[in-house]
Design a protein around this motif. Structure first.
Motif, PDB file in Angstrom:
ATOM      1  N   GLU A 333      -1.741   8.498   3.909  1.00  0.00           N
ATOM      2  CA  GLU A 333      -3.102   9.041   4.766  1.00  0.00           C
ATOM      3  C   GLU A 333      -3.225  10.418   4.808  1.00  0.00           C
ATOM      4  N   ALA A 362      -1.193   4.272  -1.744  1.00  0.00           N
ATOM      5  CA  ALA A 362      -1.676   3.302  -1.347  1.00  0.00           C
ATOM      6  C   ALA A 362      -1.640   1.944  -2.038  1.00  0.00           C
ATOM      7  N   GLN A 365       2.277   0.611  -1.525  1.00  0.00           N
ATOM      8  CA  GLN A 365       2.676  -0.124  -0.328  1.00  0.00           C
ATOM      9  C   GLN A 365       3.233  -1.614  -0.498  1.00  0.00           C
ATOM     10  N   ALA A 370       0.818  -3.782   3.303  1.00  0.00           N
ATOM     11  CA  ALA A 370      -0.613  -3.904   2.996  1.00  0.00           C
ATOM     12  C   ALA A 370      -1.382  -4.941   3.440  1.00  0.00           C
ATOM     13  N   GLU A 373      -2.329  -3.916   7.193  1.00  0.00           N
ATOM     14  CA  GLU A 373      -3.398  -2.914   7.170  1.00  0.00           C
ATOM     15  C   GLU A 373      -4.340  -2.965   6.226  1.00  0.00           C
ATOM     16  N   ASP A 376      -7.901  -0.960   6.905  1.00  0.00           N
ATOM     17  CA  ASP A 376      -7.863   0.294   6.881  1.00  0.00           C
ATOM     18  C   ASP A 376      -7.375   1.022   5.335  1.00  0.00           C
ATOM     19  N   ARG A 377      -6.805   0.233   4.784  1.00  0.00           N
ATOM     20  CA  ARG A 377      -6.432   0.444   3.398  1.00  0.00           C
ATOM     21  C   ARG A 377      -7.641   0.354   2.487  1.00  0.00           C
ATOM     22  N   ASN A 378      -8.225  -0.664   2.710  1.00  0.00           N
ATOM     23  CA  ASN A 378      -9.538  -0.808   1.890  1.00  0.00           C
ATOM     24  C   ASN A 378     -10.730   0.336   1.967  1.00  0.00           C
TER      25      ASN A 378
END
Length: 633
Positions: A333, A362, A365, A370, A373, A376-378
């Motif tokens: 992040e 990312a 992960q 993955a 989250e 948030d990751r997308n």
């Protein structure tokens, strides 16, 4: 024979009781005073599954066996089963309790089960009695069962937890002080952080929030004296004070927590929520924790960076994120946030490096993380692709920009990607194709339709096709004459076309439609001030906007600008300096710098303009100011 419904009910109840018996036998072999959960939470336990009978196994050929164990060892390893304390009468009593509870008579069911719980001293049955009472919305009966459990099994932490939670549910906060203190004292040190979080969450639901904060403070008095828990304890009290609207008290708690335990991240996390121009002592608590602390929480440093970004303090945010990417380069992040700031500051090469590093991390992960989250990751990956596309567009690598957009496969972000593609086409002089691309976007809701319309207007505005944009807005406004957003946007396009009479007509209509719309008064007043016309009227209009939105720094900027135009330089500096401190926006910076430049404070003016350029080098007001004054910061 088909069993009768009554036999069905009896059979079901018998099964439930047998399960309860199995739980009771199991409970006899465990310590009821040492539950697993560290916090006073009521959880409905699933009933234990009945044991599955062993299936007959085929005979196996003889094998070489280990020497036989001594008899004493065998007895110790395989103790003989103990008889259950459950008598036939007790079985019947529990059965009747379950039948009554399930047949519309929870009062009788509660009494049967509670009586059995007392006689068997069984925590599971006490819990069942509490559940029956709560399901029938009888909080007092649930409390009586919890207290009976305490009396019957004095060392049971479960009993105390249930009593504590029921008192909170009944809003009898004042009765919980000693119970909470005892629960905290009985909790192992390793469980204290989770316990503090649960205390803050549960007591925040109280009706009398000031009383809740006071009760928790009294219960935590021993924790304040313990260096290992003082920081967390004060932060817990601070959160409850904040929940009660006592910001000063919350800040004081954060300060005391940091004094007691400078290494704890709980007080600075609380202070982070208090950062505001009206609370100047909150931010130093955060910075003291982060400064020179190699073990500082990375999550807190990221959160602080976000607060700095929200306050337009981009250089400080970048510094925090650079420190974090050096200390913890494996975290994804911070690279995304740093890349975003670098792109905004026109540090394109550094931004591209940071964003690509984020994408590498990312994508690597673990699958479980993955999935947990995924949302948030997308969003983060989409943001990185959009920024990389923007960087390619800046260097006029339109093919490269398109390649980054093509990687966006998240359906929720396809509209954003298509809108950006339209912008790319417009930048290449293909405005008709760009408009067609936007018009082809799906319309699932009326809001989608409106967003498509506004995206097309923005394409025209960016291409300086102000007349076409005005015509679109005028047509839409004619179809929806009371849509204040359309009226305002049309007025702004009239201003771009230098059709001041039309702009004024539209803004005054907006004032009639929505008298509390501060933007209408501010826009008209600022337009007069910027053109050095009708300055007294301009000040009156902007003062009206200030009354409607006294905390808006952009309206304050307009007021400062009109004071400057009226020759009130000292007042203009006072207003603009405060506005820029609250919101260091490039347009406010452009005005503030010009006023300073006019009285000879050129070095300070240049410093402010440099900060503004870092924020947005393309800001029209800023660029026009620098060009007119012939300044190159």
């Amino acid at each position: 024979m088909i069993p009768s419904p009554r036999r069905h009910r009896l059979a079901a109840a018998a099964s439930l009781v047998l399960l309860a018996c199995a739980a009771h036998v199991h409970a006899q072999s465990s310590d009821p005073a040492a539950p697993d959960s560290p916090a006073p939470i009521i959880e409905r336990s699933a009933p234990p599954k009945p044991a599955t009978p062993a299936s007959p196994q085929p005979a196996k050929p003889p094998t070489r066996t280990a020497p036989a164990k001594p008899a004493a060892a065998a007895a110790a390893a395989d103790p003989a089963p103990q008889p259950s304390a459950l008598s036939a009468d007790m079985f019947y009593e529990i059965l009747m309790g379950e039948l009554s509870a399930r047949s519309g008579d929870p009062g009788s069911g509660y009494q049967y089960v509670l009586d059995a719980a007392r006689r068997l001293r069984d925590g599971k049955l006490f819990q069942r009695a509490i559940e029956i009472a709560l399901q029938s919305r009888s909080g007092d009966a649930a409390l009586a069962a919890a207290r009976a459990w305490q009396d019957t099994v004095p060392n049971s932490r479960d009993a105390r937890r249930f009593e504590l939670q029921i008192l909170i549910l009944l809003n009898r906060i004042g009765d919980t002080t000693e119970l909470l203190r005892a629960e905290i004292a009985a909790s192992p040190q390793v469980e204290r952080p989770l316990l503090m979080a649960v205390i803050a969450r549960n007591y925040s639901r109280a009706t009398d929030k000031k009383l809740a904060a006071s009760v928790v403070e009294q219960a935590l008095v021993d924790e304040f004296k313990n260096p290992a828990t003082a920081g967390m304890a004060w932060a817990t009290v601070g959160r409850l004070r904040l929940n009660a609207g006592d910001n000063s008290g919350a800040l004081e708690a954060a300060r005391k927590g940091q004094q007691a335990d400078p290494a704890s991240d709980a007080p600075p996390a609380l202070a982070l929520e208090l950062i505001d121009p009206g609370q100047p002592l909150a931010e130093p608590i955060v910075t003291r924790y982060l400064a020179g602390n190699p073990k500082a929480s990375p999550e807190l440093r990221v959160a602080y960076s976000r607060v700095l970004v929200e306050n337009r303090r981009y250089a400080e945010a970048s510094s925090q994120l650079q420190s974090l990417t050096v200390a913890r380069p494996e975290l994804a992040e911070p690279w995304l946030l740093l890349g975003s700031l670098q792109a905004q500051a026109r540090q394109d090469a550094a931004a591209e490096t940071s964003l690509k590093r984020y994408l590498e991390l990312a994508s690597s992960q673990p699958a479980a993380a993955a999935q947990a989250e995924a949302g948030d990751r997308n969003r983060g990956v989409t943001q990185a692709y959009l920024l990389l596309s923007q960087l390619a567009e800046r260097r006029k690598d339109f093919t490269g920009a398109e390649r980054w957009l093509a990687r966006i496969d998240n359906t929720d972000d396809l509209v954003i990607a298509q809108t950006r593609r339209a912008g790319l086409l417009a930048r290449q002089g293909k405005l008709p194709q760009a408009r067609e691309l936007v018009r082809g976007l799906p319309e699932r809701t009326p809001e989608d339709k409106k967003q498509k319309f506004l995206a097309e207007v923005q394409l025209l505005r960016d291409a300086k096709q102000f007349q076409a944009a005005y015509d679109m807005l005028a047509q839409a406004s004619a179809a929806a004459p009371d849509d204040t957003d359309l009226v305002y946007d049309q007025a702004m396009m009239a201003e771009k076309l230098d059709r001041l009479d039309e702009m004024e007509r539209l803004l005054r209509r907006l004032m009639q439609l929505k008298p509390e719309n501060q933007n209408a008064y501010n826009a008209l007043g600022y337009s007069f001030a910027d053109r050095k016309i009708r300055l007294e009227e301009a000040r009156t209009l902007i003062q009206k906007a200030v009354q409607l939105a006294p905390e808006d720094p952009f309206i304050a900027d307009s007021l400062g600008w009109v004071e400057f135009r009226l020759g009130n330089t000292a007042e203009a500096i006072r207003i603009l300096e405060a506005a820029y401190k609250t919101r260091p926006d490039p347009e406010i910076g452009a005005h503030f710098g010009e006023v300073l430049w006019s009285i000879g404070q050129k070095d300070r003016a240049v410093t402010i303009w440099k900060e503004a350029l870092l924020s947005d080098a393309d800001n029209e007001t800023l660029q026009e100011t620098l060009k007119r004054l012939r300044v190159k910061p």
